[in-house]
Design an enzyme around this catalytic site. Structure first.
Site, PDB file in Angstrom:
ATOM      1  CD1 TRP A  22      -2.042  -2.362   2.134  1.00  0.00           C
ATOM      2  CD2 TRP A  22      -2.931  -1.399   0.137  1.00  0.00           C
ATOM      3  NE1 TRP A  22      -3.006  -2.911   1.783  1.00  0.00           N
ATOM      4  CE2 TRP A  22      -3.387  -3.111   0.441  1.00  0.00           C
ATOM      5  CE3 TRP A  22      -3.312  -0.883  -1.608  1.00  0.00           C
ATOM      6  CZ2 TRP A  22      -4.577  -3.091  -0.309  1.00  0.00           C
ATOM      7  CZ3 TRP A  22      -4.070  -1.362  -1.651  1.00  0.00           C
ATOM      8  CH2 TRP A  22      -4.666  -2.410  -1.524  1.00  0.00           C
TER       9      TRP A  22
ATOM     10  CG  ASP B 213      -3.621   4.118   4.496  1.00  0.00           C
ATOM     11  OD1 ASP B 213      -3.803   4.099   5.162  1.00  0.00           O
ATOM     12  OD2 ASP B 213      -2.671   3.471   3.303  1.00  0.00           O
TER      13      ASP B 213
ATOM     14  CE  LYS C 162      -8.072  -3.826   4.067  1.00  0.00           C
ATOM     15  NZ  LYS C 162      -7.539  -2.241   3.781  1.00  0.00           N
TER      16      LYS C 162
HETATM   17  C1  LIG Z   1      -6.667  -1.740   2.228  1.00  0.00           C
HETATM   18  C2  LIG Z   1      -5.863  -0.837   2.272  1.00  0.00           C
HETATM   19  C3  LIG Z   1      -5.823   0.200   1.515  1.00  0.00           C
HETATM   20  C4  LIG Z   1      -6.839   0.215  -0.166  1.00  0.00           C
HETATM   21  O1  LIG Z   1      -8.196   0.553   0.311  1.00  0.00           O
HETATM   22  P1  LIG Z   1      -9.235   0.667  -0.512  1.00  0.00           P
HETATM   23  O2  LIG Z   1     -10.027   1.512   0.520  1.00  0.00           O
HETATM   24  O3  LIG Z   1      -9.430  -0.576  -1.101  1.00  0.00           O
HETATM   25  O4  LIG Z   1      -8.323   1.695  -1.807  1.00  0.00           O
HETATM   26  C5  LIG Z   1      -4.949   1.023   1.325  1.00  0.00           C
HETATM   27  N1  LIG Z   1      -4.241   1.109   2.255  1.00  0.00           N
HETATM   28  C6  LIG Z   1      -3.821   0.016   3.898  1.00  0.00           C
HETATM   29  C7  LIG Z   1      -3.267   0.032   4.404  1.00  0.00           C
HETATM   30  C8  LIG Z   1      -4.783  -0.928   3.013  1.00  0.00           C
HETATM   31  O5  LIG Z   1      -4.920  -1.776   4.428  1.00  0.00           O
END
Ligand SMILES: *Cc1c(COP(=O)(O)O)cnc(C)c1O
Length: 353
Positions: free
Chosen positions: A101, A168, A192
């Site tokens: 990511w 993030d 998540k």
């Molecule tokens: C799942 C995830 C993403 C991507 O998320 P989307 O909502 O599918 O774009 C980005 N960063 C992390 C740390 C993730 O776990």
């Protein structure tokens, strides 16, 4: 058969949240109208949006001067919204590269300007969190990933940051206490730890915006969404509603402080078994192990079929590791009950026997 779903994302939500969400789709607020058929400008939905924002502020202790937004496009759109809104023309940004990511975030930033990687764990297939790096003062911002969903590593501490700090937190927001004032912008895809896919939480310090001199397309400009309170266009009403329900559930449980304790207990239980059981080994460096995504391998690949059969028979699902790590990954987000983790541990012990 009862299922134990260890999926990394979308992931499980509390049962009571699913029941309430299903009800609202049929009959929202006992008004015989569906949540997903009414106007997002109607009073009942505006209240949902407001409640969701207030819950975020309460649960994370968000100080004055920050806006809470529910956007679309996933965390992946934030990869480019961040540089769009924060990197000056001819500017510079600093990133840590801690996995898939982070790499995707870096790739987007590179399209806007000088993007340097200050900490990188690619040398060991991202099995640790880089530390001791220096963030240049002249960077417009620094970006890190608090929890690396695929590699099962988690930042336990955040570095001193002489510039704007962006994080993030898609896979560990609301799982532990964080000091919001330490950050200038936080984003997290809902699916998540907060709700169903379809909305992205953004917490942004208002005063950092509008300083790039760049002409930002309306939909990609955070100030658009701040001004319109996440209602510039039709928001993802279902995702926001279910996120609100999940946050209510978390609050009733005792909030972030309580869930942090429970998450620690759950992950200790599983890591202890991985360390004790000679048939398994963890992939992440111990001090950087994630409390959300537990990655492990079999020490003897010949036992794979037997192990897969055993967990499959007990109703365990979603523990196949990501292809870039292999082995297994048990994602144990906030709403994963400790009972399901015990079922997995029982299976690991059965294999040992
Ligand atoms: C799942 C995830 C993403 C991507 O998320 P989307 O909502 O599918 O774009 C980005 N960063 C992390 C740390 C993730 O776990």
């Amino acid at each position: 058969m009862k299922k134990h779903n260890f999926s990394a994302g979308p992931c499980i939500l509390p049962k009571e949240v699913l029941i309430k969400a299903a009800d609202a789709v049929m009959n929202f607020n006992n008004d015989n109208l569906s949540l997903i058929e009414i106007s997002h400008r109607s009073k009942p939905f505006v209240e949902v949006m407001e409640k969701a924002q207030i819950l975020v502020k309460e649960l994370l202790d968000v100080p004055e001067g920050y806006s809470v937004l529910f956007l679309q496009g996933g965390a992946s759109l934030e990869f480019l919204m961040v540089p769009y809104n924060l990197m000056r023309d001819g500017g510079k940004a600093a990133y840590t590269n801690t996995g898939t990511w982070a790499k995707k975030a870096i790739a987007e930033a590179k399209k806007f300007g000088d993007t340097i990687v200050v900490g990188n764990s690619a040398d060991k297939n991202y099995n640790y969190i880089p530390k001791g790096y220096k963030i240049p003062e002249d960077a417009d911002y620094f970006h890190c990933t608090s929890n690396n969903t695929i590699y099962g590593t988690q930042m336990k501490e955040f570095p001193y940051c002489p510039t704007l700090m962006v994080c993030d937190m898609s896979s560990d927001i609301f799982s532990r206490k964080i000091e919001i004032s330490h950050f200038d912008l936080i984003y997290a895809g809902a699916q998540k730890n907060m709700g169903p896919a379809g909305t992205t939480l953004v917490i942004v310090k208002d005063e950092i915006l509008g300083k790039t001199g760049r002409n930002i397309p309306t939909m990609l400009d955070y100030t658009t969404h701040i001004k319109k309170e996440s209602m510039f266009n039709t928001p993802p009403v279902f995702a926001v509603y279910v996120s609100m329900l999940t946050l209510q559930w978390l609050k009733a449980l005792g909030g972030v402080e309580q869930i942090e304790k429970m998450n620690q207990e759950k992950s200790d239980l599983l890591y202890n078994e991985i360390d004790r059981n000679p048939l398994f080994t963890g992939t992440a460096k111990k001090e950087d192990r994630s409390n959300m995504n537990v990655c492990f391998l079999l020490t003897d690949e010949n036992k794979k079929d037997a192990f897969d059969k055993l967990w499959n028979e007990t109703g365990i699902r979603g523990i196949k590791g990501h292809r870039s790590v292999g082995g297994y990954r048990a994602s144990i987000y906030n709403s994963m009950p400790i009972e399901s983790i015990q079922v997995l541990i029982d299976v690991m012990q059965k294999l040992e026997e």
